[in-house]
Design a protein around this motif. Structure first.
Motif, PDB file in Angstrom:
ATOM      1  N   GLN A  51      -0.378  12.673  -0.862  1.00 46.97           N
ATOM      2  CA  GLN A  51       1.143  13.748  -2.101  1.00 46.97           C
ATOM      3  C   GLN A  51       0.901  12.534  -2.873  1.00 46.97           C
ATOM      4  O   GLN A  51       0.942  12.735  -4.107  1.00 46.97           O
ATOM      5  N   ILE A  52       0.864  11.408  -2.918  1.00 46.32           N
ATOM      6  CA  ILE A  52       1.450   9.990  -4.291  1.00 46.32           C
ATOM      7  C   ILE A  52      -0.491   9.418  -4.651  1.00 46.32           C
ATOM      8  O   ILE A  52      -0.852   9.393  -5.396  1.00 46.32           O
ATOM      9  N   THR A  88       1.113  -1.395   0.027  1.00 43.31           N
ATOM     10  CA  THR A  88      -0.027  -0.025   0.065  1.00 43.31           C
ATOM     11  C   THR A  88       1.112   0.851   0.152  1.00 43.31           C
ATOM     12  O   THR A  88       1.998   0.967   0.292  1.00 43.31           O
ATOM     13  N   THR A  89       0.649   2.232   0.162  1.00 43.96           N
ATOM     14  CA  THR A  89       0.951   3.963  -0.529  1.00 43.96           C
ATOM     15  C   THR A  89       1.456   4.166   1.356  1.00 43.96           C
ATOM     16  O   THR A  89       2.583   4.209   1.444  1.00 43.96           O
ATOM     17  N   ALA A  90       0.970   3.933   2.005  1.00 44.92           N
ATOM     18  CA  ALA A  90       0.920   4.026   3.346  1.00 44.92           C
ATOM     19  C   ALA A  90       2.608   3.053   3.991  1.00 44.92           C
ATOM     20  O   ALA A  90       3.508   3.551   4.570  1.00 44.92           O
ATOM     21  N   GLN A  91       2.261   1.344   3.631  1.00 46.29           N
ATOM     22  CA  GLN A  91       2.908   0.731   3.339  1.00 46.29           C
ATOM     23  C   GLN A  91       5.135   1.646   2.843  1.00 46.29           C
ATOM     24  O   GLN A  91       5.981   0.982   3.408  1.00 46.29           O
ATOM     25  N   LEU A  92       4.986   1.480   1.780  1.00 41.27           N
ATOM     26  CA  LEU A  92       5.935   2.352   0.771  1.00 41.27           C
ATOM     27  C   LEU A  92       6.658   4.239   1.883  1.00 41.27           C
ATOM     28  O   LEU A  92       7.552   3.531   2.104  1.00 41.27           O
ATOM     29  N   VAL A  93       5.476   4.720   2.531  1.00 34.86           N
ATOM     30  CA  VAL A  93       5.956   5.738   3.190  1.00 34.86           C
ATOM     31  C   VAL A  93       6.335   5.569   4.840  1.00 34.86           C
ATOM     32  O   VAL A  93       7.121   6.158   5.145  1.00 34.86           O
ATOM     33  N   PRO A 105       8.693   5.123  12.186  1.00 32.76           N
ATOM     34  CA  PRO A 105       7.661   5.590  11.289  1.00 32.76           C
ATOM     35  C   PRO A 105       7.387   6.066  11.294  1.00 32.76           C
ATOM     36  O   PRO A 105       7.549   7.120  11.978  1.00 32.76           O
ATOM     37  N   PRO A 106       6.559   6.624  10.109  1.00 30.20           N
ATOM     38  CA  PRO A 106       6.303   8.156   9.882  1.00 30.20           C
ATOM     39  C   PRO A 106       4.644   8.923  11.109  1.00 30.20           C
ATOM     40  O   PRO A 106       4.803   7.468  11.996  1.00 30.20           O
ATOM     41  N   GLU A 107       5.332   9.694  11.812  1.00 37.67           N
ATOM     42  CA  GLU A 107       4.094  10.369  12.983  1.00 37.67           C
ATOM     43  C   GLU A 107       2.786  10.456  11.588  1.00 37.67           C
ATOM     44  O   GLU A 107       2.256  10.724  10.443  1.00 37.67           O
ATOM     45  N   ALA A 108       1.534  10.700  12.390  1.00 33.33           N
ATOM     46  CA  ALA A 108       0.508   9.902  11.657  1.00 33.33           C
ATOM     47  C   ALA A 108       0.422  11.131  10.435  1.00 33.33           C
ATOM     48  O   ALA A 108      -0.319  10.597   9.768  1.00 33.33           O
ATOM     49  N   ALA A 109       0.395  12.384  11.011  1.00 31.50           N
ATOM     50  CA  ALA A 109       0.153  13.905   9.678  1.00 31.50           C
ATOM     51  C   ALA A 109       0.996  13.421   9.256  1.00 31.50           C
ATOM     52  O   ALA A 109       0.691  14.018   7.724  1.00 31.50           O
ATOM     53  N   GLY A 110       2.381  13.173   9.418  1.00 29.01           N
ATOM     54  CA  GLY A 110       3.384  13.012   7.682  1.00 29.01           C
ATOM     55  C   GLY A 110       2.766  12.012   7.137  1.00 29.01           C
ATOM     56  O   GLY A 110       2.808  12.043   6.078  1.00 29.01           O
ATOM     57  N   LEU A 111       2.713  10.556   7.762  1.00 29.38           N
ATOM     58  CA  LEU A 111       2.184   9.530   7.219  1.00 29.38           C
ATOM     59  C   LEU A 111       0.919   9.696   5.997  1.00 29.38           C
ATOM     60  O   LEU A 111       0.703   9.862   4.911  1.00 29.38           O
ATOM     61  N   ALA A 112      -0.255  11.108   6.507  1.00 22.36           N
ATOM     62  CA  ALA A 112      -1.264  11.397   6.148  1.00 22.36           C
ATOM     63  C   ALA A 112      -0.722  12.497   5.248  1.00 22.36           C
ATOM     64  O   ALA A 112      -1.579  12.122   3.697  1.00 22.36           O
ATOM     65  N   ALA A 136       8.762  10.055  -4.492  1.00 20.26           N
ATOM     66  CA  ALA A 136       8.299   9.723  -2.799  1.00 20.26           C
ATOM     67  C   ALA A 136      10.008   9.776  -2.155  1.00 20.26           C
ATOM     68  O   ALA A 136       9.609  10.797  -0.845  1.00 20.26           O
ATOM     69  N   ALA A 137      10.505   8.905  -2.328  1.00 20.55           N
ATOM     70  CA  ALA A 137      11.811   8.634  -1.167  1.00 20.55           C
ATOM     71  C   ALA A 137      12.173  10.445  -1.184  1.00 20.55           C
ATOM     72  O   ALA A 137      12.843  10.614   0.057  1.00 20.55           O
ATOM     73  N   TYR A 138      13.032  10.622  -2.023  1.00 18.21           N
ATOM     74  CA  TYR A 138      13.429  11.920  -2.351  1.00 18.21           C
ATOM     75  C   TYR A 138      13.074  12.699  -1.530  1.00 18.21           C
ATOM     76  O   TYR A 138      13.314  13.797  -1.489  1.00 18.21           O
TER      77      TYR A 138
END
Length: 157
Positions: free
Chosen positions: A90-91, A62-67, A78-85, A101-103
């Motif tokens: 964006q993706i 999933t996109t969330a797994q990628l992030v 792991p990302p904080e909730a706001a950063g993940l969202a 995304a990584a860059y």
């Protein structure tokens, strides 16, 4: 301009897309590509994201797994909730591609995460600089070497 001025940026790409320090040959190759492109990173980012190593590191999900995978590789957390969202939206909206995304996440690092990246770049530069004999350069290739290098860099924050 000299390709060497892009070494830190190339190390950041290695960290973002491969989770490890650059090998000396790759560092020089990609820095020369950026230099030849007048400082434009687009083709290099595309090359990193399309690589089999990056695809294996950020395997389909999933996109969330990628992030989340990118955050762990970059920031050891792991990302904080706001950063993940934010990054998922964006993706998923197509504002940025999953490949870029990584860059983009690396570039958007806040102060604490930026310090972690600076420390990883310093450690990666030291690692790459010390891979300086033909035997070491030849030995720093393949999955096993990449795994060991990732483990080394994962301890830096």
């Amino acid at each position: 301009m000299a390709a060497s001025q892009y070494f830190d940026q190339v190390q950041k790409l290695y960290i973002a897309y491969f989770g490890r320090p650059a090998d000396p040959v790759g560092l020089n190759f990609w820095a020369a590509n950026i230099d030849a492109a007048g400082g434009n990173f687009d083709a290099v980012v595309a090359g990193f994201s399309a690589s089999s190593e990056s695809k294996a590191l950020y395997a389909a999900g999933t996109t969330a797994q990628l992030v989340t995978s990118v955050y762990i590789a970059l920031f050891n957390r792991p990302p904080e909730a706001a950063g993940l969202a934010f990054w998922v939206s964006q993706i998923d909206a197509g504002t940025i591609t999953g490949a870029r995304a990584a860059y983009q996440i690396l570039l958007g690092a806040g102060p604490g995460d930026a310090a972690a990246i600076a420390n990883k770049v310093a450690a990666a530069n030291a690692f790459t600089t010390n891979v300086d004999t033909s035997a070491e350069i030849n030995g720093y290739s393949g999955l096993n070497s990449a795994t060991v290098a990732r483990a080394f860099l994962s301890k830096v924050d």
